[in-house]
Design a protein around this motif. Structure first.
Motif, short mmCIF file in Angstrom:
data_model
loop_
_atom_site.label_atom_id
_atom_site.label_comp_id
_atom_site.label_asym_id
_atom_site.label_seq_id
_atom_site.Cartn_x
_atom_site.Cartn_y
_atom_site.Cartn_z
N ALA A 68 0.81 -1.22 0.00
CA ALA A 68 0.00 0.00 0.00
C ALA A 68 0.85 1.27 0.00
O ALA A 68 0.41 2.31 -0.48
CB ALA A 68 -0.92 0.01 1.21
N ARG A 69 2.04 1.19 0.57
CA ARG A 69 2.91 2.36 0.60
C ARG A 69 4.35 1.88 0.70
O ARG A 69 4.64 0.88 1.35
CB ARG A 69 2.58 3.24 1.79
N VAL A 70 5.26 2.62 0.05
CA VAL A 70 6.68 2.30 0.16
C VAL A 70 7.41 3.52 0.69
O VAL A 70 7.07 4.66 0.39
CB VAL A 70 7.28 1.88 -1.21
N GLU A 71 8.42 3.27 1.51
CA GLU A 71 9.25 4.32 2.08
C GLU A 71 10.71 3.93 1.86
O GLU A 71 11.16 2.91 2.36
CB GLU A 71 8.96 4.49 3.57
N GLY A 72 11.43 4.72 1.08
CA GLY A 72 12.82 4.41 0.82
C GLY A 72 12.97 3.24 -0.13
O GLY A 72 12.12 2.97 -0.98
N SER A 73 14.06 2.49 0.01
CA SER A 73 14.37 1.38 -0.88
C SER A 73 13.57 0.14 -0.49
O SER A 73 13.65 -0.32 0.66
CB SER A 73 15.87 1.07 -0.82
N THR A 74 12.80 -0.38 -1.42
CA THR A 74 11.97 -1.56 -1.16
C THR A 74 12.05 -2.51 -2.36
O THR A 74 12.33 -2.09 -3.48
CB THR A 74 10.49 -1.16 -0.94
N PRO A 75 11.79 -3.81 -2.15
CA PRO A 75 11.93 -4.77 -3.24
C PRO A 75 10.83 -4.69 -4.29
O PRO A 75 11.04 -5.09 -5.44
CB PRO A 75 11.91 -6.14 -2.54
N ARG A 76 9.65 -4.20 -3.96
CA ARG A 76 8.57 -4.07 -4.93
C ARG A 76 7.91 -2.70 -4.79
O ARG A 76 8.01 -2.04 -3.77
CB ARG A 76 7.49 -5.17 -4.73
#
Length: 355
Positions: free
Chosen positions: A24-32
Motif C-alpha cells: 500500500a505504501r513504500v518508504e525508501g528502498s523496497t523490493p517491490r
C-alpha cells in the motif's frame, strides 16, 4: 489482464477464502513497488511482494487475517514493516502492507474489475480499512489516466478510523502479432505466454503449431491458421507489436511492406541477418516506402551482445527487446506512432534457417 486478478477470480469461484496482500505504501528502498500483490491461501502463496523474510512475515500475517475472517466479515488489516535488521533484509526502507480477506461474496467486484480491464478501462479500486468494513468500490477514472497508482490515505495514523486505500488499476497488456510457427516462433510464443501481452500467432494451415494440449495453458495466446497470413496485418489494432519469424523470405518481405505502410505499430521486429535487412531496405524503397518508415524495422531482431543462434536464445533476446519497446511506449505514449525505436536496433545477426 492482471494475472493476480485472474487467479483471484478462479479461487473465489471455487469457494476458497483467500487474503489479498497489497503493497500500500513504500518508504525508501523496497523490493517491490506500491500496488504489487500476493494472494495467500491456507496452504499456498502466489505472486510476490518481494520475497525474503518480508514475504514470510506477510504470509504469516495473512493467515492470521484468514482465521480472523471466520468471525469478522471483510476482515482487513494494515501493517508497517521495516526492511532493516528486524527482517534481515538490506533494502533499508519500509512498506505498509494491506491485507484483505476475500471469499465468494467478493466475486461481484472481482468479476466487474476483470470485465473492465478486459475492455481496456482503467479503474479506481477503493478499500476502506476503517471500522465500518465497507465493501470494495470500483469507479471510473479519466480516460487520459493510463498509469497505475496506489495511495494510502490515513490521516495522521493507523488509528484514525478513516483509512482508505485507493489504487488505479490499468491493463498493462499490449497486443502482439507473431508470424511463424517454426522453432524460433514456438520458443518465442512460449515466452510471450508468460508476459503481460495478448498474442495472435499466425501462420499457414498445416504449420507446425504445438498440439492443443501443449498450448492449452497459454491463456493469452490465440493460434490463427490463415491461407494468406499477411491479411492479418490489416486486422491488427493500432499499437500492436509485430514480430516476424517465418522461414520464407518472400513472405517476410510482403509482411514487412504491409506492416510498415501502417506506421501505427508499437514495434516491428524480424528475424534475419544484416544482409537480409539491406536487401529489404532497397526493395522497400523501390516500392515507395519512406526511409524514415523503413528505419522502424528492427532486423536482425534481438538485443545487443547476444550472439547465440539457438531458437530459445533468439526468442529470449527478442522478448527482452520487445519489452524495451513496451516500456518506452509507456514512458512516452504519444511518441509511439512517430518516433522510430532506433535505440533498440540490435547488432546481433541471426540466421533464419531455424525459424
Amino acid at each position: 489482464m492482471q494475472p493476480w486478478l485472474t487467479e483471484l477470480q478462479q479461487l473465489l469461484a471455487h469457494g476458497d477464502a483467500v487474503v489479498l496482500v497489497t503493497v500500500a505504501r513504500v518508504e525508501g528502498s523496497t523490493p517491490r513497488e506500491a500496488g504489487a500483490k500476493m494472494i495467500v491461501t491456507r496452504d499456498s502463496a502466489r505472486y510476490t511482494i518481494g520475497g525474503g523474510h518480508l514475504e514470510w512475515r506477510a504470509i504469516e500475517i495473512a493467515r492470521e487475517v484468514l482465521r480472523d475472517g471466520m468471525r469478522v466479515p471483510r476482515a482487513r488489516r494494515l501493517e508497517r514493516l521495516s526492511l532493516g535488521p528486524s527482517l534481515g533484509q538490506c533494502c533499508g526502507g519500509a512498506v505498509v502492507l494491506a491485507f484483505e480477506r476475500a471469499d465468494v461474496g467478493d466475486l461481484d467486484w472481482v468479476a466487474a474489475l476483470a470485465k473492465r480491464l478486459h475492455a481496456g478501462k482503467a479503474t479506481q479500486r477503493s478499500v476502506s480499512f476503517g471500522p465500518l468494513h465497507e465493501p470494495v468500490r470500483l469507479t471510473d477514472i479519466d480516460e487520459g489516466i493510463q498509469a497505475p497508482d496506489c495511495l494510502l490515505w490515513d490521516g495522521a495514523g493507523f488509528d484514525e478510523g478513516n483509512l482508505l486505500l485507493t489504487e488505479t488499476i490499468v491493463s498493462r497488456e499490449f497486443p502482439v502479432m507473431l508470424f511463424g510457427a517454426g522453432h524460433v516462433g514456438t520458443a518465442f510464443a512460449r515466452i510471450l505466454a508468460t508476459l503481460p501481452c495478448r498474442v495472435r500467432w499466425v501462420d499457414e494451415p498445416g504449420a507446425p503449431f504445438p498440439p492443443a494440449p501443449a498450448s492449452a495453458q497459454w491463456s493469452n495466446v490465440t493460434i490463427d491458421a490463415k491461407a494468406a497470413p499477411e491479411t492479418a496485418v490489416d486486422e491488427a489494432a493500432p499499437g500492436t507489436a509485430f514480430v516476424v519469424m517465418t522461414h520464407n523470405h518472400a513472405r517476410d518481405f510482403v509482411l514487412a511492406e504491409r506492416i510498415l505502410r501502417r506506421d501505427d505499430f508499437l514495434f516491428f521486429g524480424m528475424i534475419g541477418s544484416h544482409t537480409k535487412r539491406k536487401q529489404f531496405e532497397l526493395q522497400l524503397a523501390a516500392h515507395g516506402l519512406d526511409p524514415a518508415r523503413i528505419a522502424r524495422m528492427v532486423c536482425p531482431i534481438g538485443i545487443d551482445g547476444i550472439d547465440d543462434k539457438a531458437p530459445e536464445v533468439i526468442a529470449l533476446s527478442a522478448a527482452a527487446q520487445l519489452l524495451q519497446a513496451a516500456e518506452a511506449a509507456r514512458a512516452a505514449p504519444a511518441a509511439v506512432p512517430d518516433q522510430p525505436f532506433s535505440m533498440l536496433q540490435p547488432l546481433t545477426d541471426h540466421d533464419t534457417n531455424l525459424s
